[in-house]
Design a protein around this motif. Sequence first.
Motif, short mmCIF file in Angstrom:
data_model
loop_
_atom_site.label_atom_id
_atom_site.label_comp_id
_atom_site.label_asym_id
_atom_site.label_seq_id
_atom_site.Cartn_x
_atom_site.Cartn_y
_atom_site.Cartn_z
N THR A 103 30.19 46.57 24.17
CA THR A 103 29.39 46.43 25.59
C THR A 103 29.16 45.22 26.04
O THR A 103 29.42 45.02 27.32
CB THR A 103 27.85 47.09 25.47
N ARG A 104 28.92 44.15 25.46
CA ARG A 104 28.89 42.84 25.67
C ARG A 104 30.11 42.39 26.54
O ARG A 104 30.26 41.68 27.42
CB ARG A 104 28.18 41.77 24.77
N LYS A 105 31.13 42.44 25.58
CA LYS A 105 32.33 42.28 26.22
C LYS A 105 32.79 42.93 27.31
O LYS A 105 33.37 42.34 28.31
CB LYS A 105 33.55 42.54 24.84
N CYS A 106 32.81 44.32 27.48
CA CYS A 106 33.13 44.75 28.63
C CYS A 106 32.00 44.23 29.74
O CYS A 106 32.73 44.31 31.17
CB CYS A 106 32.82 46.33 28.50
N ARG A 107 30.78 44.07 29.67
CA ARG A 107 30.06 43.60 30.96
C ARG A 107 30.44 42.29 31.01
O ARG A 107 30.67 42.03 32.33
CB ARG A 107 28.48 43.61 30.14
N ASP A 108 30.90 41.39 30.31
CA ASP A 108 31.06 40.14 30.46
C ASP A 108 32.30 39.98 31.12
O ASP A 108 32.55 39.06 32.10
CB ASP A 108 31.12 39.32 29.28
N MET A 142 33.46 42.01 33.41
CA MET A 142 33.10 42.60 34.69
C MET A 142 32.41 41.55 35.46
O MET A 142 32.49 41.44 36.88
CB MET A 142 32.34 43.81 34.80
N LEU A 143 31.80 40.84 34.81
CA LEU A 143 30.90 39.65 35.44
C LEU A 143 31.59 38.45 35.83
O LEU A 143 31.19 37.67 36.39
CB LEU A 143 29.65 39.39 34.76
N SER A 144 33.04 38.27 34.99
CA SER A 144 33.80 37.14 34.96
C SER A 144 34.08 36.75 36.44
O SER A 144 34.31 37.86 37.42
CB SER A 144 34.94 37.07 34.26
N ASP A 145 34.34 35.48 37.09
CA ASP A 145 34.69 35.10 38.16
C ASP A 145 36.05 35.73 38.40
O ASP A 145 36.50 36.32 39.47
CB ASP A 145 34.76 33.56 38.12
N TRP A 146 36.84 35.77 37.53
CA TRP A 146 38.41 36.49 37.54
C TRP A 146 38.30 37.94 38.01
O TRP A 146 38.91 38.22 38.91
CB TRP A 146 39.11 36.29 36.07
N TYR A 147 37.33 38.85 37.60
CA TYR A 147 37.22 39.98 37.61
C TYR A 147 36.59 40.19 38.97
O TYR A 147 37.17 41.19 39.84
CB TYR A 147 36.56 40.80 36.59
#
Length: 486
Positions: A120-125, A127-132
């Motif tokens: 869950t953390r990986k998926c959330r992070d 989507m919150l990344s500058d790249w995404y």
Amino acid sequence: MLRAERARRTQQAERDRVAKDAERIRAKCQTLSGFVREAWHVLEPTAKYTHGWHIDAICAHLEAVTDGRINRLLINVPPGSSKSLLVSVMWQAWEWGPRGLSSLRYLTTSFNDGPVKRDTRKCRDLMLSDWYRSLWPEVELNRTGETSFSNTKTGTREGVPFGSLTSQRGDRLVIDDPHSTETAESAADRLATTRKFREGAQNRLNDQERSAIVVIMQRLHEEDVSGVIAKVGMEYVHLMLPMEFEPERVCTTEIGFTDPRKHEGDLLDPVRFGPEAVAKLKRDMGSYAYAGQYQQRPAPRAGGMFQRGDFEIVDAVPAGAVRCRAWDFAASTPKPGKQPDWTVGLRMAYVDGLFFVEDVRRDRWSPADVERNLKNIATQDGQMVRIRMPQDPGAAGKSDAHTKVKILAGYDVKVVPPTGEKALRAKPASAQTEAGNVRLLRGPWNDAFLDEVCSFPNSQFDDQVDAFADALNELALGSSYTLANL
């Protein structure tokens, strides 16, 4: 301050790179496999991405779920195949972003909350990344918890341990390793998990027709969730990729995929898992653990006492054979935490030093059904086929054997009380099989027979093994215990 400035400049450089190359990246990300390649550096900045055809295979099947071509998918792959990253992390980010399906609701689960929180953390992070965010700014998260998050377009992700899979629903139910390696050998824990899967998972969907269930796991036991899916006949598309290729188990699926490997022993991912690494895994884990987790066959191909390659399948039995049908009757009271045993009647022929398993009848019959089938099958076999039956200990066992003998009046019947350990009784059969003296007559029962015999003594059931050993012992050695003992 220097570290903060370096980080700011690094982030700005990444934003500039993405902005300059945005159209190319978006084009690459139209496929899930392309998205994995492009997004890898966000989740694994220090690990070089190594592509493999198995990643394309997994992604193609997930895309088929996205497109609505399939809504039940089972994937069996070895550990280290990036399965959780692909199914529990990347796929959701891809559907919400590049595919524009940000209203989809995910329910994800694993054997405990450790993997659930991690993914869950990986998926959330991601989507919150500058790249995404620079590529798909329309995906805006408005809740970012450790085990759940949501976006502004009603899309959600809820993560729960498999044992707590209640009161939640989703358009995607992702079950990533429902069993742990520590509990899969426990009959009670395994049965609780498979019962939860059958009784609880199926009604966790928003729409039974359009919503999807994806199960991805390594095999740990014959009766694990994957085994139950196959045994019950659930209509899952099954992608099965063993570490080492076995031509007789080549995987072909409904979406047109076929395992591209051609030769016995070809490795799934020879860059990450080369011959030396695989040999070390076999040595360190042992053949039984390796067979399940890496070969997706929860018993070694070579078996314990019996090897598949030693059983030749033939289309006919030579003339002049003598025959015996050995029975193994199920216990009337099942053991706690274990499914009921089977009643098995195995017919064997012996001629010119060779043993031929001709027929196996296997079912979970009631006592009345046992008696009826006992007589019907004896009638089909004819009076020239000797019948060998076990006698359970005690007065009740003697009485039951006497009843069965009366039912079979007019037939050549021997009643033999089982003596010694099962493995000891099976040794003559093992020796004859290894010597190449045992054949199987081609029939629909072949696979179930081989699966059980070749996993003995570590399989859940051994009823066919008992009948096999008893029939061979009767034909090879005869028995000194006759009807006069009754």
